[in-house]
Design an enzyme around this catalytic site. Sequence first.
Site, PDB file in Angstrom:
ATOM      1  N   ASP A  38       0.863  -1.184   0.000  1.00 41.25           N
ATOM      2  CA  ASP A  38       0.000   0.000   0.000  1.00 41.25           C
ATOM      3  C   ASP A  38       0.900   1.233   0.000  1.00 41.25           C
ATOM      4  OD1 ASP A  38      -3.252   0.252   0.610  1.00 41.25           O
ATOM      5  OD2 ASP A  38      -2.126   2.095   0.993  1.00 41.25           O
ATOM      6  N   ASN A  91      -4.470  -3.658  -7.664  1.00 38.41           N
ATOM      7  CA  ASN A  91      -5.689  -3.146  -7.050  1.00 38.41           C
ATOM      8  C   ASN A  91      -5.560  -1.714  -6.516  1.00 38.41           C
ATOM      9  OD1 ASN A  91      -8.383  -3.661  -5.567  1.00 38.41           O
ATOM     10  ND2 ASN A  91      -6.975  -3.024  -3.948  1.00 38.41           N
ATOM     11  N   TYR A 157     -11.211   9.363 -13.887  1.00 36.03           N
ATOM     12  CA  TYR A 157     -11.343   8.012 -13.328  1.00 36.03           C
ATOM     13  C   TYR A 157     -11.809   7.053 -14.420  1.00 36.03           C
ATOM     14  CZ  TYR A 157     -12.536   4.362  -9.929  1.00 36.03           C
ATOM     15  OH  TYR A 157     -12.590   3.183  -9.220  1.00 36.03           O
ATOM     16  N   LYS A 161      -9.572   3.814 -15.654  1.00 32.86           N
ATOM     17  CA  LYS A 161     -10.041   2.428 -15.561  1.00 32.86           C
ATOM     18  C   LYS A 161     -10.241   1.800 -16.951  1.00 32.86           C
ATOM     19  CE  LYS A 161     -10.175   1.746 -11.071  1.00 32.86           C
ATOM     20  NZ  LYS A 161      -9.325   0.733 -10.425  1.00 32.86           N
TER      21      LYS A 161
HETATM   22  P1  ADP Z   1     -11.271   0.430  -2.699  1.00 29.94           P
HETATM   23  O1  ADP Z   1     -11.177  -0.717  -1.762  1.00 29.94           O
HETATM   24  O2  ADP Z   1     -12.659   0.909  -2.977  1.00 29.94           O
HETATM   25  O3  ADP Z   1     -10.460   0.181  -3.949  1.00 29.94           O
HETATM   26  P2  ADP Z   1      -9.711   2.091  -0.895  1.00 29.94           P
HETATM   27  O4  ADP Z   1      -9.438   3.542  -0.932  1.00 29.94           O
HETATM   28  O5  ADP Z   1     -10.353   1.528   0.332  1.00 29.94           O
HETATM   29  O6  ADP Z   1     -10.633   1.753  -2.121  1.00 29.94           O
HETATM   30  O7  ADP Z   1      -8.388   1.267  -1.252  1.00 29.94           O
HETATM   31  C1  ADP Z   1      -7.479   1.651  -2.218  1.00 29.94           C
HETATM   32  C2  ADP Z   1      -6.081   1.475  -1.632  1.00 29.94           C
HETATM   33  O8  ADP Z   1      -5.112   1.793  -2.642  1.00 29.94           O
HETATM   34  C3  ADP Z   1      -5.840   2.418  -0.456  1.00 29.94           C
HETATM   35  O9  ADP Z   1      -5.430   1.690   0.681  1.00 29.94           O
HETATM   36  C4  ADP Z   1      -4.753   3.345  -0.967  1.00 29.94           C
HETATM   37  O10 ADP Z   1      -3.833   3.769   0.053  1.00 29.94           O
HETATM   38  C5  ADP Z   1      -4.062   2.490  -2.016  1.00 29.94           C
HETATM   39  N1  ADP Z   1      -3.315   3.299  -2.986  1.00 29.94           N
HETATM   40  C6  ADP Z   1      -3.704   4.452  -3.575  1.00 29.94           C
HETATM   41  N2  ADP Z   1      -2.728   4.944  -4.358  1.00 29.94           N
HETATM   42  C7  ADP Z   1      -1.702   4.049  -4.291  1.00 29.94           C
HETATM   43  C8  ADP Z   1      -0.400   3.998  -4.869  1.00 29.94           C
HETATM   44  N3  ADP Z   1       0.022   4.959  -5.694  1.00 29.94           N
HETATM   45  N4  ADP Z   1       0.399   2.952  -4.558  1.00 29.94           N
HETATM   46  C9  ADP Z   1      -0.032   1.974  -3.718  1.00 29.94           C
HETATM   47  N5  ADP Z   1      -1.246   1.979  -3.128  1.00 29.94           N
HETATM   48  C10 ADP Z   1      -2.069   3.002  -3.405  1.00 29.94           C
END
Ligand code: ADP
Length: 257
Positions: A38, A91, A157, A161
């Site tokens: 993450d 993801n 967005y 996607k």
């Molecule tokens: P969903 O589960 O609806 O996809 P969330 O916001 O709960 O949405 O989860 C998306 C995750 O992706 C978050 O934990 C966020 O920190 C992570 N994320 C966003 N940008 C990046 C990035 N550039 N690199 C790694 N992780 C990322």
Amino acid sequence: MEYDFTDQTVLVTGAGRGMGKAAAKKFAENGASVVVNDLDAEVAESTAAEIRASGADAVGIGADVSDEAEVAAMVETATDESGTIDVLLNNAGVGDAGPFLDEQYDDTFQLNLDVHLHGSLNCIREVVDGMVEQGYGKIVNTTSIHTKNAVGMSPAYDVGKFSLLGLTKSLALELGREGIRVNAVAPGWADTRMTDEFSDAVTQQILDNNPLGRFADPEDVANAMVFLASPASDYVNGHELRVDGGQVPIDSWRLDD
Ligand code: ADP
């Protein structure tokens, strides 16, 4: 047996929360050793710690998927111990996107392409040679309900996607010949941080237009991700699996109500 990931290493990006976290836990429950990525290192580590507490193998790695060097370092660390990444779930995602006429839209387009397209590409580039060498691998990309019809009021967005869906379909044709399947899961509106900020009116409209009358649980989506990475889907390639409860489009122009 079909969901047995014993001796397999699974890298899940954006796995600190939401659907990625649910998927990381489900892979671990089914025997995988999981690399939990993450952007937020703290939530990556806490998800990994939860998985380890359940008796499975997991390592948490904070890295920005849109940064090539950070992804290279992450995959090097992850494969040092276990060798190849057998399953990659792209993801990581961002939800911030407004109408085209929004003054911020330039930055927003960049961010959405950086994370959804280039972030996924960076991870694929780092793991694909190992998959080719061993003659198998699975790549699952998280697309969105936005690829059914553009939802509108969020073109950055939508484009981010759609581009990931294009990458999925194109790579499936090429990498399938190497024994690597590439598929996508398109979640509908799920009960995560991204939808928390919707107004009551928008939330109600989504629910009214959903035959099942509810948002997806992260686990609903995780089940489809695990399926597409498992031998149970061995003849599925280049497919986008919708997990949206049969959601009917909403009046997107009201999204900013
Ligand atoms: P969903 O589960 O609806 O996809 P969330 O916001 O709960 O949405 O989860 C998306 C995750 O992706 C978050 O934990 C966020 O920190 C992570 N994320 C966003 N940008 C990046 C990035 N550039 N690199 C790694 N992780 C990322």
